[in-house]
Design a protein around this motif. Structure first.
Motif, PDB file in Angstrom:
ATOM      1  N   GLN A  30       0.831  -1.211   0.000  1.00 45.87           N
ATOM      2  CA  GLN A  30       0.000   0.000   0.000  1.00 45.87           C
ATOM      3  C   GLN A  30       0.863   1.259   0.000  1.00 45.87           C
ATOM      4  O   GLN A  30       0.535   2.245  -0.663  1.00 45.87           O
ATOM      5  N   ALA A  31       1.979   1.223   0.736  1.00 45.75           N
ATOM      6  CA  ALA A  31       2.858   2.400   0.796  1.00 45.75           C
ATOM      7  C   ALA A  31       3.468   2.710  -0.565  1.00 45.75           C
ATOM      8  O   ALA A  31       3.793   3.868  -0.849  1.00 45.75           O
ATOM      9  N   ILE A  32       3.611   1.701  -1.402  1.00 41.53           N
ATOM     10  CA  ILE A  32       4.260   1.911  -2.695  1.00 41.53           C
ATOM     11  C   ILE A  32       3.244   2.120  -3.812  1.00 41.53           C
ATOM     12  O   ILE A  32       3.375   3.043  -4.618  1.00 41.53           O
ATOM     13  N   ASN A  33       2.213   1.274  -3.851  1.00 39.17           N
ATOM     14  CA  ASN A  33       1.350   1.204  -5.027  1.00 39.17           C
ATOM     15  C   ASN A  33       0.019   1.918  -4.881  1.00 39.17           C
ATOM     16  O   ASN A  33      -0.677   2.107  -5.894  1.00 39.17           O
ATOM     17  N   SER A  34      -0.366   2.300  -3.679  1.00 37.71           N
ATOM     18  CA  SER A  34      -1.687   2.900  -3.501  1.00 37.71           C
ATOM     19  C   SER A  34      -1.762   4.269  -4.183  1.00 37.71           C
ATOM     20  O   SER A  34      -0.828   5.066  -4.108  1.00 37.71           O
ATOM     21  N   LYS A  35      -2.885   4.553  -4.820  1.00 36.41           N
ATOM     22  CA  LYS A  35      -3.099   5.856  -5.446  1.00 36.41           C
ATOM     23  C   LYS A  35      -3.579   6.897  -4.440  1.00 36.41           C
ATOM     24  O   LYS A  35      -3.543   8.098  -4.728  1.00 36.41           O
ATOM     25  N   SER A  36      -4.015   6.430  -3.282  1.00 39.04           N
ATOM     26  CA  SER A  36      -4.509   7.346  -2.250  1.00 39.04           C
ATOM     27  C   SER A  36      -3.343   7.852  -1.404  1.00 39.04           C
ATOM     28  O   SER A  36      -2.581   7.077  -0.828  1.00 39.04           O
ATOM     29  N   LYS A  44      -3.552   9.458   1.451  1.00 37.32           N
ATOM     30  CA  LYS A  44      -3.818   9.169   2.855  1.00 37.32           C
ATOM     31  C   LYS A  44      -3.486   7.720   3.192  1.00 37.32           C
ATOM     32  O   LYS A  44      -2.924   7.428   4.257  1.00 37.32           O
ATOM     33  N   LEU A  45      -3.814   6.814   2.286  1.00 37.32           N
ATOM     34  CA  LEU A  45      -3.542   5.400   2.542  1.00 37.32           C
ATOM     35  C   LEU A  45      -2.036   5.120   2.555  1.00 37.32           C
ATOM     36  O   LEU A  45      -1.553   4.318   3.355  1.00 37.32           O
ATOM     37  N   ARG A  46      -1.281   5.796   1.695  1.00 36.58           N
ATOM     38  CA  ARG A  46       0.176   5.633   1.709  1.00 36.58           C
ATOM     39  C   ARG A  46       0.761   6.136   3.036  1.00 36.58           C
ATOM     40  O   ARG A  46       1.662   5.519   3.598  1.00 36.58           O
ATOM     41  N   GLN A  47       0.239   7.250   3.521  1.00 35.52           N
ATOM     42  CA  GLN A  47       0.713   7.779   4.801  1.00 35.52           C
ATOM     43  C   GLN A  47       0.422   6.800   5.936  1.00 35.52           C
ATOM     44  O   GLN A  47       1.284   6.528   6.779  1.00 35.52           O
ATOM     45  N   GLU A  48      -0.803   6.283   5.971  1.00 35.86           N
ATOM     46  CA  GLU A  48      -1.191   5.359   7.041  1.00 35.86           C
ATOM     47  C   GLU A  48      -0.378   4.073   6.976  1.00 35.86           C
ATOM     48  O   GLU A  48       0.002   3.509   8.007  1.00 35.86           O
ATOM     49  N   ALA A  49      -0.084   3.603   5.773  1.00 37.57           N
ATOM     50  CA  ALA A  49       0.723   2.386   5.626  1.00 37.57           C
ATOM     51  C   ALA A  49       2.142   2.619   6.156  1.00 37.57           C
ATOM     52  O   ALA A  49       2.710   1.754   6.836  1.00 37.57           O
ATOM     53  N   LEU A  50       2.722   3.788   5.879  1.00 35.75           N
ATOM     54  CA  LEU A  50       4.057   4.101   6.388  1.00 35.75           C
ATOM     55  C   LEU A  50       4.061   4.213   7.900  1.00 35.75           C
ATOM     56  O   LEU A  50       5.023   3.805   8.572  1.00 35.75           O
ATOM     57  N   VAL A  51       2.984   4.757   8.463  1.00 33.57           N
ATOM     58  CA  VAL A  51       2.881   4.852   9.926  1.00 33.57           C
ATOM     59  C   VAL A  51       2.852   3.455  10.550  1.00 33.57           C
ATOM     60  O   VAL A  51       3.524   3.193  11.561  1.00 33.57           O
ATOM     61  N   GLN A  52       2.106   2.535   9.949  1.00 33.47           N
ATOM     62  CA  GLN A  52       2.041   1.163  10.472  1.00 33.47           C
ATOM     63  C   GLN A  52       3.397   0.463  10.349  1.00 33.47           C
ATOM     64  O   GLN A  52       3.827  -0.246  11.268  1.00 33.47           O
ATOM     65  N   LEU A  53       4.083   0.676   9.234  1.00 33.56           N
ATOM     66  CA  LEU A  53       5.405   0.074   9.072  1.00 33.56           C
ATOM     67  C   LEU A  53       6.384   0.633  10.101  1.00 33.56           C
ATOM     68  O   LEU A  53       7.218  -0.102  10.654  1.00 33.56           O
ATOM     69  N   THR A  54       6.293   1.921  10.369  1.00 29.99           N
ATOM     70  CA  THR A  54       7.176   2.544  11.369  1.00 29.99           C
ATOM     71  C   THR A  54       6.916   1.976  12.754  1.00 29.99           C
ATOM     72  O   THR A  54       7.854   1.743  13.532  1.00 29.99           O
ATOM     73  N   LYS A  55       5.643   1.728  13.076  1.00 33.86           N
ATOM     74  CA  LYS A  55       5.314   1.116  14.370  1.00 33.86           C
ATOM     75  C   LYS A  55       5.920  -0.275  14.481  1.00 33.86           C
ATOM     76  O   LYS A  55       6.454  -0.646  15.540  1.00 33.86           O
ATOM     77  N   ASP A  56       5.846  -1.052  13.398  1.00 31.49           N
ATOM     78  CA  ASP A  56       6.424  -2.401  13.431  1.00 31.49           C
ATOM     79  C   ASP A  56       7.942  -2.346  13.600  1.00 31.49           C
ATOM     80  O   ASP A  56       8.530  -3.150  14.336  1.00 31.49           O
ATOM     81  N   LEU A  57       8.586  -1.391  12.937  1.00 34.19           N
ATOM     82  CA  LEU A  57      10.041  -1.290  13.028  1.00 34.19           C
ATOM     83  C   LEU A  57      10.492  -0.708  14.365  1.00 34.19           C
ATOM     84  O   LEU A  57      11.639  -0.927  14.775  1.00 34.19           O
ATOM     85  N   SER A  58       9.611   0.042  15.019  1.00 29.47           N
ATOM     86  CA  SER A  58       9.947   0.643  16.321  1.00 29.47           C
ATOM     87  C   SER A  58       9.637  -0.278  17.489  1.00 29.47           C
ATOM     88  O   SER A  58       9.984   0.051  18.636  1.00 29.47           O
TER      89      SER A  58
END
Length: 356
Positions: A67-73, A75-89
């Motif tokens: 979603q962070a790479i391919n989503s056209k939205s 807002k959805l790309r932002q939310e996907a990056l936030v979730q990935l950051t939580k997993d990495l943190s």
């Protein structure tokens, strides 16, 4: 007779102008469509309705990555990056795809057109362990240099924030990897308009007729952006001119370096045994002396001329130029000391050869 008059009246009816009366609404047209109705809809914030219990976390991580790479939205790309950051943190770190695959897929977001996406991507980078980032500095710098020469001022500024982070976590690898020294200085030259060929035409008592080309336009906002560029350039040069700290002698480490397999990826990169032939800009400059020598030959005159011009502008640009000037002076003094020490060592070796 009557029927013909009736037909004439019906024909004229379409062309008759209706008389408006006070207090009465205008007659509706024959093709009027009522749009006063309201519709109800269900908005789903996520593309999955599965509950967290029993969900495949690896699959969910990969879904957020896609979603962070391919989503056209946006807002959805932002939310996907936030979730990935939580997993990495999280502790322990949850990254089922590994840092190499993660960086390969997400690095194009450095030049994303949405500011919030770039900001969230920088937060994700800061969540990565420095030891995992170090082997991939060369790849990261390739995307950083592309962002530094982008037409958008905002993208160039955000790219410098990524470079600032990279210098903080991996300063030695940033300035010593293939192309990390001269190619990055070339990108700074494109941003600031400090061209070595232009600087070489300057005389001590006069001005050159050569034009100054830069990606910056004259405005208050771009003035602050230029000050940031000069500040990051000063930090980059400071990392490159930093003297190496000699390691204390360790007999075990000495024999391990000779007979054991290296623990770092691509330990013989400086030999370039299987890679494409490099030019001067793409070469590795692994120590301070080699970096300083090529800097003195190619860039000192251009950057010194640019610093003089930036100081005259004053304001935030002038203050940033003063910091850069201080770094250049410190590097020049340190370089003289290194040359003196090398001359002493060479003299001592010559004396030993003569006595032998």
């Amino acid at each position: 007779m009557g029927s013909s008059n009736k037909k004439k009246k019906e024909k004229k009816k379409d062309f008759n102008k209706a008389k408006l009366k006070v207090g009465k609404a205008k007659a509706k047209a024959a093709n009027f469509t009522d749009t006063s109705f309201k519709s109800k809809s269900i908005v789903v914030n996520q593309h999955t309705l599965a509950a967290l219990d029993g969900v495949d976390l690896v699959g969910l991580f990969k879904q957020h990555l896609n979603q962070a790479i391919n989503s056209k939205s946006d807002k959805l790309r932002q939310e996907a990056l936030v979730q990935l950051t939580k997993d990495l943190s999280s502790k322990p770190i949850f990254n089922p795809v590994g840092v190499p695959n993660l960086l390969t897929r997400l690095l194009p977001l450095i030049t994303d057109s949405v500011a919030n996406v770039r900001a969230n991507f920088l937060k994700l980078l800061r969540a990565l362990p420095p030891s995992d980032v170090a082997p991939h500095v060369e790849k990261i710098l390739m995307y950083i240099r592309g962002g530094m020469t982008h037409l958008s001022t905002e993208i160039r500024s955000d790219t410098l924030s990524v470079l600032d982070w990279l210098i903080d976590v991996c300063p030695d690898e940033t300035v010593s990897c293939p192309g990390g020294w001269l190619k990055t200085l070339n990108s700074f030259s494109s941003m600031l308009g400090w061209n070595p060929s232009v600087a070489s035409t300057l005389s001590v008592k006069g001005w050159t007729s050569a034009t100054k080309t830069s990606l910056n336009k004259v405005s208050k906002k771009n003035g602050e952006a230029q000050a940031k560029q000069i500040t990051i350039l000063a930090k980059f040069l400071e990392a490159g001119f930093r003297p190496e700290t000699p390691l204390p002698y360790d007999e075990q480490r000495y024999w391990d370096s000779i007979y054991r397999m290296p623990t770092t990826p691509n330990p013989f990169a400086y030999l370039n045994l299987w890679g494409v032939q490099r030019d001067e800009d793409g070469e590795m400059y692994p120590d301070r002396i080699s970096r300083q020598q090529v800097f003195e030959r190619k860039w000192r005159a251009a950057i010194k001329t640019g610093v003089m011009g930036a100081k005259q502008e004053g304001g935030v640009i002038g203050r940033a130029a003063s910091v850069l000037d201080k770094v250049l002076r410190t590097a020049e003094e340190g370089g003289k000391k290194v040359v003196e020490e090398q001359e002493k060592v060479e003299e001592a070796e010559e004396v030993e050869e003569v006595e032998a």
